[in-house]
Design a protein around this motif. Structure first.
Motif, PDB file in Angstrom:
ATOM      1  N   SER B 336       0.865  -1.177   0.071  1.00  0.00           N
ATOM      2  CA  SER B 336      -0.085   0.015  -0.006  1.00  0.00           C
ATOM      3  C   SER B 336       0.843   1.226  -0.081  1.00  0.00           C
ATOM      4  N   MET B 340       1.124   4.222  -2.795  1.00  0.00           N
ATOM      5  CA  MET B 340       1.110   5.733  -2.373  1.00  0.00           C
ATOM      6  C   MET B 340       2.394   6.465  -2.873  1.00  0.00           C
ATOM      7  N   TYR B 443     -18.476  11.056   2.684  1.00  0.00           N
ATOM      8  CA  TYR B 443     -17.349  11.382   1.639  1.00  0.00           C
ATOM      9  C   TYR B 443     -17.743  10.536   0.418  1.00  0.00           C
ATOM     10  N   PRO B 444     -17.601  11.107  -0.884  1.00  0.00           N
ATOM     11  CA  PRO B 444     -17.820  10.489  -2.131  1.00  0.00           C
ATOM     12  C   PRO B 444     -17.123   8.999  -2.133  1.00  0.00           C
ATOM     13  N   LEU B 445     -17.875   8.059  -2.248  1.00  0.00           N
ATOM     14  CA  LEU B 445     -17.078   6.665  -2.251  1.00  0.00           C
ATOM     15  C   LEU B 445     -16.518   6.389  -3.612  1.00  0.00           C
ATOM     16  N   ALA B 448     -14.008  -0.360  -6.429  1.00  0.00           N
ATOM     17  CA  ALA B 448     -12.767  -0.961  -6.527  1.00  0.00           C
ATOM     18  C   ALA B 448     -12.394  -1.050  -7.882  1.00  0.00           C
ATOM     19  N   GLN B 455     -12.275  -7.370 -11.420  1.00  0.00           N
ATOM     20  CA  GLN B 455     -11.882  -6.554 -10.077  1.00  0.00           C
ATOM     21  C   GLN B 455     -10.343  -6.656  -9.692  1.00  0.00           C
ATOM     22  N   MET B 458      -5.255  -5.756  -4.527  1.00  0.00           N
ATOM     23  CA  MET B 458      -4.254  -4.775  -4.500  1.00  0.00           C
ATOM     24  C   MET B 458      -2.959  -4.844  -5.294  1.00  0.00           C
ATOM     25  N   HIS B 530      -7.194   3.550  -5.260  1.00  0.00           N
ATOM     26  CA  HIS B 530      -6.512   2.877  -4.058  1.00  0.00           C
ATOM     27  C   HIS B 530      -7.462   3.005  -2.619  1.00  0.00           C
ATOM     28  N   ALA B 531      -7.958   4.256  -2.508  1.00  0.00           N
ATOM     29  CA  ALA B 531      -8.503   4.525  -1.053  1.00  0.00           C
ATOM     30  C   ALA B 531      -9.866   4.274  -1.110  1.00  0.00           C
ATOM     31  N   LEU B 532     -10.577   3.894  -2.475  1.00  0.00           N
ATOM     32  CA  LEU B 532     -11.767   3.415  -2.536  1.00  0.00           C
ATOM     33  C   LEU B 532     -12.970   4.822  -2.058  1.00  0.00           C
ATOM     34  N   VAL B 533     -12.296   5.984  -1.970  1.00  0.00           N
ATOM     35  CA  VAL B 533     -13.034   7.266  -1.574  1.00  0.00           C
ATOM     36  C   VAL B 533     -12.093   8.453  -2.025  1.00  0.00           C
ATOM     37  N   ALA B 535     -10.809  11.421  -0.472  1.00  0.00           N
ATOM     38  CA  ALA B 535     -10.444  11.925   0.816  1.00  0.00           C
ATOM     39  C   ALA B 535      -9.907  13.253   0.562  1.00  0.00           C
TER      40      ALA B 535
END
Lengths: 416, 649
Positions: B336, B340, B443-445, B448, B455, B458, B530-533, B535
């Motif tokens: 992960s 990043m 927060y907007p999701l 994946a 799908q 990671m 990666h974060a699925l949202v 942020a």
């Protein structure tokens, strides 16, 4: 030819070095959990943050960890180990924390209280299918997450509970003071909607910047709107300055806020500005009393003697007590799957200095919140005095539950 | 009446800005450096003062003296140890050094003091003065008066005294000042001492009303620079007037905050009043062109080297092989952190393009990455991944063109301030407003990532990101080697010469901003998957500054600089290394100290070490085609100079 040889050497040396570093770095992964090793519980907290520090939650969880291991002999003979990570309220650090915690192979998370859980972490926890027992939900993502089992309402209940209390004492016109960002604005808007649905005549939203150097203009705006009461969304960091600004601006109506700023540092350094302020608590030792309080005080005084007993320590203790009851209820191996299954069975729980958790009490929009109730207490001469409602207006009865003479308020109606 | 009331109440806010702006102007007048760490110095001084008074039992008066003297000495030390060495360095190096100081002070405050925000007891009287219907606390009024008083004193000193004139002279012509027997070192040190002392005074009087924590005063740089800009970084009295004006305007803006309707989108809604000072900065700079007077530019300074990338063919292959090896052997946390890092490398590459190659200082690259993330959050549910990536990059590219428009009129530190302000507006307004995020609650999701109906886990996603980064890195490397890259370097070196050589400078600048922002947008898109949202707090102004700092340490005009930026990015491999060893709290401190040391030892960036090493090795073997990366003053590198000459011919 010589040139090419040099390049090749450099390339090979670099590749070799990188490979070695990679293997060194990645070799020290967490040992996988076994049936005889400690039961690992993860806890994601925002601690090193100017506005919301959950250092008390960490200390409380660790105190209960010691109590369980030393006085109860662990769970099924296995020690409990709580692994905490501080995300500092930063989303990137939250992702790092989430991955590092998941690498410890926890059977569950406990008492998560973080500014970024809803933002970045929850999707990872959900994908990993690990339950969260006890928590302080602050975002809609948490309120509706099927793997979250908070024992209290967290932020989703503390403000609506205040609105219901204010309506129950006949307030018609309220000022809603919240930080100027998307999440806080959403809370303020939902409160305005709730106020309307509770029959309140007027609500005005006032917002302040996160780093505003002076709250005086805000307080003056609030005073000019001539509200009958104020609901203020403030953290411990801002509370003294906001309350002082209200006092200076002549806002002399009931000021209400949540338990977050109800800590000694705020109350003592407010110069009297906190006197008379109403705070909502999800957990109320002074109201409940009895054996739960005795156990709570024993654990905290024995294993975290330096900690002030606050709303945070009380709520975190209820989370630990719930986690204990879920883990003790697991038949067979304690794994993340068995803990999740047990938590799904244990959605009705009598509470620990809190209102009980009841699966049919959850609202449609917040299915994870099975205990949406809060009590309200006024700060008077160094003490919190629980409020009393002489007569609950008929329209508000579904929102108020009086238990042992103490009114508990909820801002939502059950889905059922 | 309401307007008057709010205007009067804005005096406290304005006084805070004015006090900090005085120090910024003092330092700029003397050395030509916009000190980004002014608020951080005030914050740290406040910790020292309240620590001495409350914990040390030192009387308040003595504590003030100790704090101000200590701050002055720190200013002298910072000048002599860091800024003096960088006097001939490009403005970006000097700005970066002040950012390094900001990081160090913030990191030190977090390491040494309780980070929870608190409100210390003030020394100024806090009773309330009733002015008609306005209740104004006396301390606010006194702070505004103190700012005015200090402004008058500094104005008189700067205009009427020999010392003031000498400071101005050294800023204009250092060699001339030496010839008349004055010491530029002494005057420079004095300037920084005064600037830091003013910051200390500001910290002591402001903390009781603004709160005390590591970020409280540190992050006021945008409104403070707004006030300094109104004074053209030159006039103390105008800086005070500017600070008070911005405070008053910000306060009165609250009166129109609740207006509804599409027409009010500019001033009503989330973050508008906070973004107001940033808007003032942009409008001021763009409207008046090159607003900042050139101070301390006796030498134009050597720009960071931009060597031709080596291993353009074998490099990507090696990177792919090593990357795949790491991906398939890493545990989840490191994987992960690796993703990043790769996304950080992309943002770093965008900095390399726009700042390293083109010479346009952009402090908004994380903000454009955020635009990519926002677009991803809105489209990912309905469109396939490759299309979302393309659209995110394209939209960020368009935003990049808008962001680059001011570069047609301004450059250097003026452009840095414009882009910083734009990043601040994105952070406060665009990323918070549900009208943009399409998420009323929470927060907007983002779903994946999926490719060809499958799908991605990671590991597969990491491989995808690796391939994207290598492709973009190769593109940026090829860009440097192409005629486009050479023209960009010519613009960076000397715009007039580039124009004389027939280069359409505005078009190149806009194209550079568009390309860089598209790359950053792509990074934001991948970060979202990666974060699925989406942020928003991953794309803050501070994150933008951090990426530029890290790229500068690595080598801002080299691919290696981008790699360094990625490793040092929030949540990247460096953060993971610190986290697993329990040193996460020291991230800023280590980063800031690393920058201040690296900028002295390797002003071209750590990546230039490889170049130097290769050059030395070849010198030994008698094959010395590549020049060292520390050539004579006033040149990017020898190869680049010759390229520019060829272009001019």
């Amino acid at each position: 030819m010589k040139h090419k040889t040099f390049r090749t050497r450099v390339a090979l040396a670099t590749a070799g070095l990188l490979t070695m570093s990679a293997l060194t770095a990645c070799g020290s992964g967490a040992a996988s959990a076994s049936g005889s090793g400690p039961i690992v519980l993860g806890s994601l907290l925002t601690i090193d943050n100017p506005f919301w520090s959950n250092a008390d939650v960490k200390a409380t969880s660790e105190a209960w960890e010691k109590y369980i291991n030393k006085e109860l002999g662990g769970i099924n003979g296995r020690e409990v180990k709580i692994v905490t990570c501080d995300d500092k309220g930063d989303s990137a650090a939250g992702t790092t924390c989430a991955n590092n915690l998941l690498a410890e192979e926890p059977v569950a998370f406990v008492n998560n209280a973080s500014l970024v859980v809803g933002q970045v972490v929850l999707p990872q926890f959900t994908q990993a299918k690990v339950a969260t027992l006890g928590a302080w939900p602050i975002s809609q993502q948490e309120n509706e997450n099927p793997l979250l089992f908070p024992t209290t309402s967290g932020a989703s209940g503390t403000y609506p509970g205040l609105a219901v209390y204010l309506r129950s004492i006949g307030i018609e016109n309220v000022a809603l003071v919240f930080e100027d960002n998307g999440a806080a604005n959403a809370v303020a808007k939902s409160l305005a909607d709730l106020w309307k649905s509770l029959g309140g005549k007027k609500s005005s939203i006032f917002s302040y910047g996160l780093r505003t150097p002076d709250f005086t203009p805000l307080a003056s705006q609030v005073a000019a709107s001539k509200p009958e009461a104020v609901i203020a969304g403030i953290g411990a960091g801002d509370a003294v300055r906001v309350l002082k600004a209200f006092k200076a601006a002549g806002v002399d109506v009931p000021i209400t806020t949540t338990q977050t700023p109800a800590v000694k540092t705020v109350l003592e350094s407010s110069g009297g500005a906190a006197e008379g302020v109403y705070f909502s608590f999800v957990c109320s030792p002074t109201s409940v009393g009895g054996k739960d309080v005795e156990l709570y005080e024993h654990v905290m005084k024995t294993y975290a003697p330096d900690r002030e007993l606050t709303g945070q320590t009380c709520a975190a203790s209820s989370g630990m007590q719930y986690a204990l009851s879920v883990l003790q209820g697991v038949k067979g191996d304690i794994t993340k799957e068995s803990v999740l299954a047990q938590a799904q069975k244990s959605t009705d729980w009598p509470g620990f200095m809190t209102h009980p958790m009841e699966s049919d009490a959850a609202a449609k929009a917040t299915p994870a919140i099975r205990n949406p109730y809060v009590t309200v207490a006024q700060y008077k001469k160094g003490e919190f005095v629980p409020v009393n409602v002489d007569r609950v207006p008929a329209g508000l009865k579904p929102y108020v539950n009086v238990r042992d003479g103490i009114p508990w308020f909820r801002g939502t109606l059950p889905a059922s | 009446m309401d307007l008057l009331r709010m205007a009067v109440l804005g005096l406290g806010l304005g006084g805070a800005y004015a006090l900090l702006a005085l120090g910024v102007v003092a330092i700029y007048r003397g050395t030509g450096v916009p000190n980004f760490a002014q608020g951080a110095v005030g914050m740290f001084s406040a910790y020292v003062f309240f620590g001495l008074r409350d914990d040390g039992g030192v009387p308040a008066g003595l504590a003030v003296v100790i704090t101000v003297v200590t701050a002055s000495l720190a200013g002298v030390a910072f000048y002599l140890l860091v800024m003096r060495q960088l006097r001939n360095a490009p403005i970006l190096a000097r700005i970066t050094a002040t950012l390094g100081l900001l990081l160090v002070l913030r990191g030190l405050a977090m390491a040494l003091f309780d980070v929870a925000s608190r409100t210390p007891r003030g020394e100024l009287p806090s009773r309330v003065l009733q002015l008609g219907s306005v209740a104004l606390p006396v301390d606010r009024l006194l702070i505004a008066c103190l700012a005015v008083l200090l402004g008058i004193v500094l104005s008189v000193v700067s205009v009427r005294t020999r010392l003031g004139l000498a400071v101005r002279a050294v800023a204009d012509n250092e060699k001339g000042v030496q010839l008349v027997g004055l010491s530029p070192q002494l005057l420079g040190a004095l300037t920084w001492a005064i600037g830091f002392a003013l910051a200390a005074v500001a910290g002591i009087v402001l903390s009781p009303i603004s709160g005390l924590d590591a970020d409280a005063l540190t992050m006021l740089i945008v409104p403070v620079f707004g006030a300094a800009l109104l004074a053209r970084f030159n006039s103390f009295m105008l800086a005070v007037a500017g600070g008070l004006g911005i405070g008053i305007a910000q306060s009165t803006l609250a009166l129109v905050q609740d207006h509804q309707g599409w027409y009010s989108i500019l001033w009503a809604g989330i973050g508008r009043s906070q973004a107001f000072p940033a808007l003032v900065v942009i409008l001021l700079i763009v409207a008046s062109g090159r607003l900042l007077p050139a101070r301390g530019d006796a030498a134009t300074g050597r720009l960071p080297v931009a060597p031709l990338p080596r291993y353009r063919k074998s490099g990507p292959v090696i990177a792919l092989a090593v990357g795949l090896l790491l991906i398939y052997t890493s545990s989840t946390p490191w994987l992960s952190a690796g993703i990043m890092t790769l996304c950080g490398i992309l943002i770093g590459l965008s900095v390399v393009v726009v700042t390293g190659y083109l010479g346009q200082i952009s402090l908004a690259q994380c903000a454009t990455a955020g635009i990519g993330g926002l677009v991803t959050a809105r489209l990912a549910a309905g469109l396939p991944l490759p299309l979302v990536m393309l659209i995110a990059a394209a939209v960020a590219g368009v935003i990049g063109i808008i962001l680059g428009l001011p570069s047609v009129r301004v450059r250097g530190q003026s452009l840095a301030l414009v882009t910083l302000s734009a990043a601040y507006i994105c952070e406060q307004v665009v990323f918070q407003d549900p009208r943009f995020t399409d998420a009323e609650y929470g927060y907007p999701l983002i779903p994946a990532a999926a490719l060809f109906g499958r799908q991605l886990d990671m590991t597969s996603f990491a491989v995808l990101v690796l391939v994207v980064v290598i492709a973009v890195g190769s593109l940026v490397g090829a860009l440097r080697a192409s005629s486009l890259g050479r023209r960009a370097l010519a613009i960076r070196e000397n715009e007039a010469a580039a124009i004389a050589a027939g280069t359409n400078v505005p078009r190149y600048k806009l194209a550079g901003f568009a390309l860089a922002s598209a790359i950053a947008g792509l990074a934001g898109c991948l970060l979202g998957y990666h974060a699925l949202v989406f942020a928003p707090n991953g794309f803050t102004t501070f994150a933008s500054l951090n990426i530029v700092v890290m790229a500068y340490i690595g080598g801002i005009a080299m691919i290696g600089g981008a790699i360094f930026a990625g490793i040092g990015a929030a949540g990247g491999l460096f953060a993971q290394l610190l986290a697993v060893n329990g040193w996460a709290s020291y991230h800023d401190l280590i980063g800031g100290l690393g920058l201040l040391i690296a900028i002295q030892l390797h002003p071209n960036g750590i990546a230039s070490l490889g170049h130097d090493l290769r050059h030395r090795l070849r010198s030994r073997t008698g094959n010395s085609k590549v020049p060292p990366s520390a050539p004579a003053e006033h040149s990017t590198d020898v190869a680049t100079d010759s390229e520019i000459e060829r272009l001019v011919r």
